[in-house]
Design a protein around this motif. Structure first.
Motif, mmCIF file in Angstrom:
data_model
loop_
_atom_site.group_PDB
_atom_site.id
_atom_site.type_symbol
_atom_site.label_atom_id
_atom_site.label_comp_id
_atom_site.label_asym_id
_atom_site.label_seq_id
_atom_site.Cartn_x
_atom_site.Cartn_y
_atom_site.Cartn_z
ATOM 1 N N ASP A 329 0.828 -1.203 0.000
ATOM 2 C CA ASP A 329 0.000 0.000 0.000
ATOM 3 C C ASP A 329 0.866 1.258 0.000
ATOM 4 O OD1 ASP A 329 -2.273 -1.567 0.113
ATOM 5 O OD2 ASP A 329 -2.290 -1.606 2.302
ATOM 6 N N ILE A 330 1.803 1.291 0.932
ATOM 7 C CA ILE A 330 2.561 2.538 1.097
ATOM 8 C C ILE A 330 4.012 2.247 1.478
ATOM 9 C CG2 ILE A 330 1.705 2.800 3.489
ATOM 10 C CD1 ILE A 330 1.841 5.880 2.994
ATOM 11 N N TYR A 331 4.898 3.046 0.877
ATOM 12 C CA TYR A 331 6.317 2.946 1.171
ATOM 13 C C TYR A 331 6.717 4.251 1.856
ATOM 14 C CZ TYR A 331 11.333 2.419 0.361
ATOM 15 O OH TYR A 331 12.687 2.304 0.530
ATOM 16 N N ILE A 332 7.170 4.170 3.097
ATOM 17 C CA ILE A 332 7.457 5.380 3.870
ATOM 18 C C ILE A 332 8.965 5.653 3.868
ATOM 19 C CG2 ILE A 332 7.235 6.492 6.137
ATOM 20 C CD1 ILE A 332 4.971 4.457 6.689
ATOM 21 N N ALA A 333 9.334 6.830 3.406
ATOM 22 C CA ALA A 333 10.757 7.156 3.308
ATOM 23 C C ALA A 333 11.099 8.327 4.225
ATOM 24 C CB ALA A 333 11.083 7.517 1.865
ATOM 25 N N PRO A 334 12.078 8.136 5.112
ATOM 26 C CA PRO A 334 12.540 9.263 5.917
ATOM 27 C C PRO A 334 13.477 10.138 5.066
ATOM 28 C CG PRO A 334 13.767 7.278 6.480
ATOM 29 C CD PRO A 334 12.790 6.886 5.412
ATOM 30 N N LEU A 335 13.368 11.445 5.239
ATOM 31 C CA LEU A 335 14.221 12.328 4.435
ATOM 32 C C LEU A 335 15.601 12.455 5.062
ATOM 33 C CD1 LEU A 335 11.621 15.099 3.466
ATOM 34 C CD2 LEU A 335 12.254 12.991 2.270
ATOM 35 N N ASP A 336 15.721 11.973 6.300
ATOM 36 C CA ASP A 336 16.982 12.080 7.015
ATOM 37 C C ASP A 336 17.225 10.753 7.745
ATOM 38 O OD1 ASP A 336 18.822 14.456 8.418
ATOM 39 O OD2 ASP A 336 18.445 12.693 9.707
ATOM 40 N N ALA A 337 18.489 10.319 7.800
ATOM 41 C CA ALA A 337 18.788 9.005 8.393
ATOM 42 C C ALA A 337 18.342 8.924 9.850
ATOM 43 C CB ALA A 337 20.280 8.710 8.277
ATOM 44 N N SER A 338 18.353 10.052 10.553
ATOM 45 C CA SER A 338 17.954 10.013 11.969
ATOM 46 C C SER A 338 16.457 9.753 12.123
ATOM 47 C CB SER A 338 18.323 11.336 12.653
ATOM 48 O OG SER A 338 17.504 12.357 12.122
ATOM 49 N N LEU A 339 15.712 9.856 11.019
ATOM 50 C CA LEU A 339 14.259 9.674 11.086
ATOM 51 C C LEU A 339 13.812 8.245 10.757
ATOM 52 C CD1 LEU A 339 13.178 13.054 9.467
ATOM 53 C CD2 LEU A 339 13.090 12.436 11.888
ATOM 54 N N VAL A 340 14.794 7.328 10.568
ATOM 55 C CA VAL A 340 14.416 5.935 10.287
ATOM 56 C C VAL A 340 13.509 5.378 11.399
ATOM 57 C CG1 VAL A 340 15.301 3.576 10.033
ATOM 58 C CG2 VAL A 340 16.358 5.454 8.764
ATOM 59 N N PRO A 341 13.865 5.584 12.693
ATOM 60 C CA PRO A 341 12.959 5.068 13.742
ATOM 61 C C PRO A 341 11.559 5.685 13.657
ATOM 62 C CG PRO A 341 15.097 5.588 14.681
ATOM 63 C CD PRO A 341 15.099 6.144 13.288
ATOM 64 N N ALA A 342 11.468 6.963 13.274
ATOM 65 C CA ALA A 342 10.143 7.606 13.142
ATOM 66 C C ALA A 342 9.365 6.973 11.995
ATOM 67 C CB ALA A 342 10.314 9.108 12.924
ATOM 68 N N ALA A 343 10.092 6.603 10.922
ATOM 69 C CA ALA A 343 9.415 5.942 9.783
ATOM 70 C C ALA A 343 8.889 4.579 10.221
ATOM 71 C CB ALA A 343 10.388 5.797 8.614
ATOM 72 N N LEU A 344 9.706 3.856 11.015
ATOM 73 C CA LEU A 344 9.240 2.565 11.541
ATOM 74 C C LEU A 344 8.001 2.778 12.409
ATOM 75 C CD1 LEU A 344 9.301 -0.404 12.391
ATOM 76 C CD2 LEU A 344 11.123 0.146 14.012
ATOM 77 N N LYS A 345 8.046 3.820 13.274
ATOM 78 C CA LYS A 345 6.899 4.069 14.163
ATOM 79 C C LYS A 345 5.641 4.356 13.327
ATOM 80 C CE LYS A 345 5.468 6.476 18.322
ATOM 81 N NZ LYS A 345 4.472 7.499 17.965
ATOM 82 N N ALA A 346 5.802 5.175 12.282
ATOM 83 C CA ALA A 346 4.644 5.475 11.423
ATOM 84 C C ALA A 346 4.100 4.185 10.812
ATOM 85 C CB ALA A 346 5.056 6.463 10.334
ATOM 86 N N ALA A 347 5.020 3.298 10.356
ATOM 87 C CA ALA A 347 4.575 2.029 9.758
ATOM 88 C C ALA A 347 3.794 1.204 10.774
ATOM 89 C CB ALA A 347 5.773 1.244 9.226
ATOM 90 N N THR A 348 4.310 1.149 12.024
ATOM 91 C CA THR A 348 3.604 0.335 13.040
ATOM 92 C C THR A 348 2.193 0.865 13.285
ATOM 93 O OG1 THR A 348 4.403 1.595 14.951
ATOM 94 C CG2 THR A 348 5.745 -0.300 14.269
ATOM 95 N N GLU A 349 2.034 2.176 13.079
ATOM 96 C CA GLU A 349 0.698 2.746 13.297
ATOM 97 C C GLU A 349 -0.258 2.463 12.127
ATOM 98 O OE1 GLU A 349 1.864 6.248 16.474
ATOM 99 O OE2 GLU A 349 2.129 6.637 14.336
ATOM 100 N N LEU A 350 0.318 2.079 11.011
ATOM 101 C CA LEU A 350 -0.535 1.725 9.856
ATOM 102 C C LEU A 350 -0.851 0.224 9.830
ATOM 103 C CD1 LEU A 350 1.231 3.847 7.087
ATOM 104 C CD2 LEU A 350 -0.695 4.489 8.531
#
Ligand code: AMP
Length: 421
Positions: A329-350
């Motif tokens: 459905d969706i591929y979530i890309a962080p614009l900065d390497a430090s945001l990888v955990p935030a991208a994972l968190k967003a995925a867990t919420e989906l």
């Protein structure tokens, strides 16, 4: 590199989707008919198969993966599913449940056969067993379910061959006939069949040796069906009448013997016209004496098994595909390497409403879109420091380029309203 053992296969991608489609269709029909799923162990004490399938069958003589465990017990990887299910029925006292008990299973089976197209050493079967009924309606129900499932899967080039192997008394007379007919030609038979002439002449009929088959043809062997006693004949006629009423198309095959000793009375096979030598998709029959053979309570039964890989080959031959795999459905890309955990968190919420993946490295928007397309995603989610700080994602629909900044709950709502679910 070490490879998978010859005759075994890794299942993934399309091959697995075929398996899932076949098991899914079987499950919906079988559960609708009142069956519950059962999963018996993949190995059993060897005697379960030796006594159940029959010591003189090809399966027991040549095809079982048998090993001795550390305690010196002889165990065997199951070559078929019925014997284990019947063992479980006796062991768990299912005889006192409301009868008949209907069980279905799906899983791997193991036979040490020479691998070729349609013949593997580890293969999969889906099967159905009706235990505790001798009524011909149970035979007709089992036959018709195997027929309806294959039809529902989209197969049209199947042929249902119905026969009867009679009861113990008719089989005894048939074995006697075969012994008298074949003994003068004993030296022309294969070594296996010479042995079977003494132990179980009927097994010569399903011999894989061409010379055996040639001899049988030359001698014009009379079929089992000619030897049915009155009770077996009456049962067979009743099954046929019900099948006619159900609209199940079949042909009578007087020669059906099946390669397992436990069958009695009704037996059938379903073949496919486009599969060449290994054309059997499945087969089944009644096995009223099986439970006693493996030390259980007397419990009649009737059932069948289908080879899942064979059914998949038949679907491919007829150009029937399983439903395509669910796309991302969706591929979530962080614009900065430090945001990888935030991208994972967003995925867990989906999850699990949406199928979402996230990138493990920073992606610029253009690269993120290309990555999303490569993975077959319908949407890309972009996650910069601002989005991360306010708990939102910028989501772009790849085909229309429509873009919205949304909370995870809103992403779920937007994507699912578009019919993704
Ligand atoms: P059987 O119990 O031998 O009648 O097997 C039932 C079905 O399982 C057959 O009709 C085949 O579709 C399938 N089958 C049996 N043996 C194999 C094998 N070695 N490889 C793949 N499929 C098999």
């Amino acid at each position: 590199m070490t490879k998978a053992v010859k005759g075994t296969h890794d299942l993934f991608g399309e091959a697995l989707r075929y398996q899932q489609a076949i098991v899914g269709t079987a499950r919906s029909w079988l559960e609708a008919a009142g069956a519950s799923e059962i999963a018996t162990p993949i190995f059993e004490k060897t005697e379960v198969f030796e006594r159940g399938v029959g010591a003189s069958t090809d399966i027991v003589q040549k095809e079982m993966f048998t090993f001795t465990d550390r305690g010196g017990r002889s165990l065997t990887l199951r070559p078929e599913g019925t014997a284990g299910v019947v063992r479980a029925y006796g062991e768990h006292g299912m005889k006192v449940w409301p009868q008949p008990v209907k069980l279905w299973y799906a899983g791997p089976m193991f036979r040490a056969e020479r691998p070729q197209k349609g013949r593997q050493r580890q293969f999969h079967q889906v099967g159905y067993e009706v235990l505790g009924s001798t009524h011909p309606a149970s035979d007709a129900e089992a036959v018709s379910l195997s027929y309806f499932i294959l039809r529902d899967l989209g197969l049209t080039r199947t042929r249902l061959k119905l026969g009867s192997v009679g009861d113990a008394e008719s089989r005894q007379r048939y074995n006697q006939y075969l012994r008298e007919l074949l003994t003068p030609y004993e030296s022309e038979l294969s070594a296996d069949s010479q042995r079977r002439l003494q132990t179980n002449p009927m097994r010569i009929l399903d011999s894989k040796s061409d010379t055996d088959q040639g001899l049988l043809k030359r001698l014009g062997v009379r079929p089992m069906l000619d030897f049915l006693g009155p009770a077996a004949r009456e049962h067979f006629d009743a099954v046929r009448k019900i099948l006619d009423e159900l609209g199940v198309e079949y042909e009578i095959d007087p020669t059906i013997v099946r390669g397992l000793d436990y069958y009695a009375r009704t037996s059938w096979e379903i073949h496919h016209d486009m599969l060449g030598a290994q054309s059997a998709l499945g087969g089944g029959g009644r096995y009223d004496g099986l439970s006693e053979l493996i030390g259980g309570p007397p419990s009649p039964g009737v059932g069948w098994a289908m080879g899942i890989e064979r059914v998949a080959l038949a679907m491919q031959a007829e150009g029937v595909s399983p439903a395509p795999g669910k796309r991302l459905d969706i591929y979530i890309a962080p614009l900065d390497a430090s945001l990888v955990p935030a991208a994972l968190k967003a995925a867990t919420e989906l999850w699990p409403r949406l199928r979402a993946e996230y990138s493990l490295s920073a992606r610029k928007p253009g690269k993120a879109i290309r990555e999303a397309e490569k993975r077959g995603a319908a949407y890309v989610g972009l996650l910069g420091p601002d989005e991360a700080a306010s708990g939102v994602i910028t989501v772009k629909k790849l085909d229309t380029a429509e873009q919205r900044t949304l909370t995870p709950a809103e992403v779920v709502a937007w994507l699912t309203e578009g019919g993704l679910e």
